[in-house]
Structures are given as structure tokens and as C-alpha cells.
Design a protein around this motif. Structure first.
Motif, PDB file in Angstrom:
ATOM      1  N   ALA A   1       0.809  -1.223   0.000  1.00  0.00           N
ATOM      2  CA  ALA A   1       0.000   0.000   0.000  1.00  0.00           C
ATOM      3  C   ALA A   1       0.841   1.270   0.000  1.00  0.00           C
ATOM      4  O   ALA A   1       0.297   2.377  -0.079  1.00  0.00           O
ATOM      5  N   ALA A   2       2.166   1.136   0.087  1.00  0.00           N
ATOM      6  CA  ALA A   2       3.036   2.298   0.232  1.00  0.00           C
ATOM      7  C   ALA A   2       3.250   3.031  -1.092  1.00  0.00           C
ATOM      8  O   ALA A   2       3.258   2.433  -2.171  1.00  0.00           O
ATOM      9  N   ASP A   3       3.429   4.338  -0.983  1.00  0.00           N
ATOM     10  CA  ASP A   3       3.801   5.141  -2.149  1.00  0.00           C
ATOM     11  C   ASP A   3       5.308   5.094  -2.384  1.00  0.00           C
ATOM     12  O   ASP A   3       5.765   5.130  -3.526  1.00  0.00           O
ATOM     13  N   LEU A   4       6.063   5.021  -1.295  1.00  0.00           N
ATOM     14  CA  LEU A   4       7.520   4.980  -1.385  1.00  0.00           C
ATOM     15  C   LEU A   4       8.061   3.946  -0.404  1.00  0.00           C
ATOM     16  O   LEU A   4       7.570   3.841   0.724  1.00  0.00           O
ATOM     17  N   VAL A   5       9.076   3.202  -0.838  1.00  0.00           N
ATOM     18  CA  VAL A   5       9.683   2.162  -0.008  1.00  0.00           C
ATOM     19  C   VAL A   5      11.168   2.454   0.153  1.00  0.00           C
ATOM     20  O   VAL A   5      11.905   2.536  -0.836  1.00  0.00           O
ATOM     21  N   TYR A   6      11.597   2.626   1.407  1.00  0.00           N
ATOM     22  CA  TYR A   6      13.003   2.841   1.720  1.00  0.00           C
ATOM     23  C   TYR A   6      13.501   1.701   2.604  1.00  0.00           C
ATOM     24  O   TYR A   6      12.720   1.060   3.321  1.00  0.00           O
ATOM     25  N   ALA A   7      14.802   1.446   2.560  1.00  0.00           N
ATOM     26  CA  ALA A   7      15.394   0.390   3.387  1.00  0.00           C
ATOM     27  C   ALA A   7      16.824   0.756   3.738  1.00  0.00           C
ATOM     28  O   ALA A   7      17.508   1.451   2.972  1.00  0.00           O
ATOM     29  N   GLU A   8      17.255   0.334   4.908  1.00  0.00           N
ATOM     30  CA  GLU A   8      18.677   0.429   5.271  1.00  0.00           C
ATOM     31  C   GLU A   8      19.141  -0.947   5.727  1.00  0.00           C
ATOM     32  O   GLU A   8      18.424  -1.655   6.425  1.00  0.00           O
ATOM     33  N   PHE A   9      20.351  -1.306   5.326  1.00  0.00           N
ATOM     34  CA  PHE A   9      20.906  -2.611   5.682  1.00  0.00           C
ATOM     35  C   PHE A   9      22.313  -2.492   6.241  1.00  0.00           C
ATOM     36  O   PHE A   9      23.110  -3.413   6.115  1.00  0.00           O
ATOM     37  N   TYR A  10      22.623  -1.349   6.880  1.00  0.00           N
ATOM     38  CA  TYR A  10      23.937  -1.244   7.505  1.00  0.00           C
ATOM     39  C   TYR A  10      23.893  -1.654   8.969  1.00  0.00           C
ATOM     40  O   TYR A  10      24.925  -1.997   9.547  1.00  0.00           O
ATOM     41  N   THR A  11      22.723  -1.638   9.617  1.00  0.00           N
ATOM     42  CA  THR A  11      22.634  -2.107  11.004  1.00  0.00           C
ATOM     43  C   THR A  11      22.409  -3.614  11.063  1.00  0.00           C
ATOM     44  O   THR A  11      22.783  -4.268  12.035  1.00  0.00           O
TER      45      THR A  11
ATOM     46  N   LYS B   1       2.290  11.332   2.077  1.00  0.00           N
ATOM     47  CA  LYS B   1       2.296  10.057   1.369  1.00  0.00           C
ATOM     48  C   LYS B   1       2.502   8.918   2.360  1.00  0.00           C
ATOM     49  O   LYS B   1       2.938   9.134   3.495  1.00  0.00           O
ATOM     50  N   ASN B   2       2.188   7.704   1.921  1.00  0.00           N
ATOM     51  CA  ASN B   2       2.472   6.508   2.724  1.00  0.00           C
ATOM     52  C   ASN B   2       3.888   6.048   2.410  1.00  0.00           C
ATOM     53  O   ASN B   2       4.176   5.602   1.298  1.00  0.00           O
ATOM     54  N   VAL B   3       4.771   6.185   3.398  1.00  0.00           N
ATOM     55  CA  VAL B   3       6.173   5.816   3.242  1.00  0.00           C
ATOM     56  C   VAL B   3       6.490   4.687   4.214  1.00  0.00           C
ATOM     57  O   VAL B   3       6.082   4.738   5.378  1.00  0.00           O
ATOM     58  N   VAL B   4       7.216   3.664   3.743  1.00  0.00           N
ATOM     59  CA  VAL B   4       7.651   2.594   4.640  1.00  0.00           C
ATOM     60  C   VAL B   4       9.168   2.587   4.707  1.00  0.00           C
ATOM     61  O   VAL B   4       9.863   2.923   3.735  1.00  0.00           O
ATOM     62  N   PHE B   5       9.652   2.218   5.873  1.00  0.00           N
ATOM     63  CA  PHE B   5      11.096   2.157   6.137  1.00  0.00           C
ATOM     64  C   PHE B   5      11.413   0.747   6.619  1.00  0.00           C
ATOM     65  O   PHE B   5      10.951   0.316   7.679  1.00  0.00           O
ATOM     66  N   LEU B   6      12.183   0.011   5.830  1.00  0.00           N
ATOM     67  CA  LEU B   6      12.454  -1.399   6.077  1.00  0.00           C
ATOM     68  C   LEU B   6      13.813  -1.595   6.728  1.00  0.00           C
ATOM     69  O   LEU B   6      14.792  -0.948   6.352  1.00  0.00           O
ATOM     70  N   THR B   7      13.860  -2.518   7.683  1.00  0.00           N
ATOM     71  CA  THR B   7      15.128  -2.892   8.309  1.00  0.00           C
ATOM     72  C   THR B   7      15.133  -4.397   8.539  1.00  0.00           C
ATOM     73  O   THR B   7      14.075  -5.028   8.659  1.00  0.00           O
TER      74      THR B   7
END
Length: 265
Positions: free
Chosen positions: A25-35, A75-81
Motif C-alpha cells: 500500500a506504500a507510495d515509497l519504499v526505503y530500506a537500510e541494511f547497515y545495522t 504520502k504513505n512511506v515505509v522504512f524497512l530494516t
């Protein structure tokens, strides 16, 4: 809305159904994989599952310049970890920043390495003390190799209180992924420097690739560093304190620990 989503332990299939619905359902998908990293997947596999692009954030994008977060105002933004969404203080700080900007936030949790360690080792969660991280050695300004001694001190303090220590292992762009065997050698190096003799005969538990079909759990004396060849990353270490008899039995039967750790009835 800014939704923080934990992806779980190993690959793209570890995300919860609730998390997957939020990504869809998100408009934008972000992710970080350094942690934390999902060793069993790739960005391409994530994008194929989500059917939308995943924008990878660098450390500075999250900790110093989170301008991307402003889109969540309308907007609907998701932040993935990887792992659970709030396992890192970095993510807590990011949520506080969003709150200060008037951005509504939501958490969707994922499986955590912390709870996985309890299940895989058989060690009881309420018997853990302060956790610690072991970094790779570094070269000082004077050109000396420096091994951080804080992890050793934390382990000994927990042991004095009969508590187990969860030891996170370094992920470093220059050195790669630290292994349990390397971590134990660094702890033994500190012990030899101080001329103390407690760690060598201390039981240690190594876990590799939690959440995968190739998970490896090994318990042995810390001095037997060579017996902790657990294969590929990610790996994590536990130094137990005083063992309950059920914990000792679990380590022997589930992790191959020496029978001598069993208490006589």
C-alpha cells in the motif's frame, strides 16, 4: 504516515503478512541494511516480491540527512530494516525526528535475533544481562593495533551476577562480517594481556544464519576457538553465566556442548 517494518531474520519471505500489506500500500519504499543484513536475499528479490522499487539508504541518509522522510507528511512511506524494526537506537531516533516534524508513525515488528537466540540455544531470556558488541581491532593514531576491552569487562560483570551475555559481532566495510571464532580469539587476547584465566574454560555458544534452513548452533569451551567453524554469516555469540540445569541440558543436546557442564542430581 511513516511505517517502520522489521523484515525478520534471513530472507524476503520472513516479512509478516501485515508488513507485506503495508509495503504493497506504500507510495515509497526505503530500506537500510547497515545495522543488519538479510543474508538470504537480494534487493532484486525484495522488489520482485513487493512489485515496486526499494530505495536503499546509506548511514548518512538515516542518521544525518533524513530528508527523504518529509515525503511521509502527505504520502504513505515505509522504512524497512532487517530483524525487528526498533532494535537499533538509530531507528528510535528516526521515529522521534518524525514525531517532531508532525509525521504520524506506525510500527510493524519482525522476528529478532534476540528472541531467536533464546529458542536456538535453549538459554532462558530472563537470565540475560547487558549485551555488548565486539568491534574489529583498529589502528590508533600512534600506529598501534588496538583491541577493545569493554566487551570482556561486560561479560565478566554479567558473570559475577550469574547472567548470560549476548555478544553482537561487527559488520565492517573493510573487514566484512566478524565470525564467532574471531570474536573468541579477541576475547582470549584480552584475557592473556591481563593474565587472567577465566575465559578459556568458559562455555561459549555460537549461532550462525538464524532463520535459515542452514542454521548452525555450537557450544564448546571458549578456549577451543578452532571448534567454532560455523560457516558463513551472520553470526552471533553468547557467553553464558550460571546455567540452570535445563539450560545445560539444552546446550548439550541441541548445541553439542561437552557433557561435563551437566550438573549432577
Amino acid at each position: 504516515m511513516l511505517t517502520f517494518i522489521g523484515l525478520g531474520l534471513f530472507d524476503e519471505n520472513d516479512i509478516s503478512l501485515k508488513g507485506l500489506d503495508a509495503v504493497s500500500a506504500a507510495d515509497l519504499v526505503y530500506a537500510e541494511f547497515y545495522t543488519s543484513r538479510l543474508m538470504g536475499t537480494t534487493i532484486e528479490k525484495l522488489e520482485a516480491l513487493y512489485k515496486k522499487p526499494v530505495h536503499i539508504l546509506l548511514r548518512e541518509d538515516v542518521e544525518q540527512n533524513p530528508d527523504w522522510m518529509m515525503a511521509a507528511k502527505d504520502k504513505n512511506v515505509v522504512f524497512l530494516t532487517g530483524g525487528d524494526t526498533m532494535a537499533s537506537t538509530t531507528h528510535v531516533d528516526l521515529r522521534i525526528r518524525a514525531h517532531d516534524l508532525g509525521i504520524e508513525t506506525k510500527l510493524i515488528h519482525g522476528a529478532s535475533i534476540i528472541s531467536a537466540v533464546y529458542g536456538l540455544s535453549g538459554l532462558q531470556n530472563y537470565r540475560f544481562g547487558k549485551s555488548v558488541s565486539i568491534p574489529f581491532p583498529y589502528i590508533s593514531a600512534r600506529g598501534n593495533r588496538v583491541v577493545t576491552e569493554t566487551p570482556y569487562d561486560t561479560i565478566q560483570k554479567n558473570k559475577e551476577n550469574g547472567l548470560h551475555t549476548l555478544v553482537f559481532l561487527d559488520i565492517n566495510p573493510d573487514h566484512g562480517y566478524m565470525k564467532v571464532s574471531e570474536a573468541l580469539k579477541l576475547l582470549m587476547e584480552v584475557e592473556h594481556k591481563r593474565n587472567e584465566g577465566v575465559m578459556e574454560n568458559q562455555i561459549a555458544v555460537g549461532i550462525a544464519r538464524a532463520g535459515s534452513d542452514d542454521v548452525c548452533v555450537k557450544a564448546d569451551f571458549a578456549g577451543n576457538c578452532g571448534n567454532f567453524d560455523l560457516g558463513g554469516p551472520l553470526q552471533i555469540l553468547v557467553i553464558p553465566g550460571e546455567l540452570h540445569f535445563l539450560e545445560a541440558e539444552a546446550l548439550v543436546k541441541l548445541a553439542g556442548a561437552p557433557d561435563c557442564i551437566l550438573k549432577e542430581e
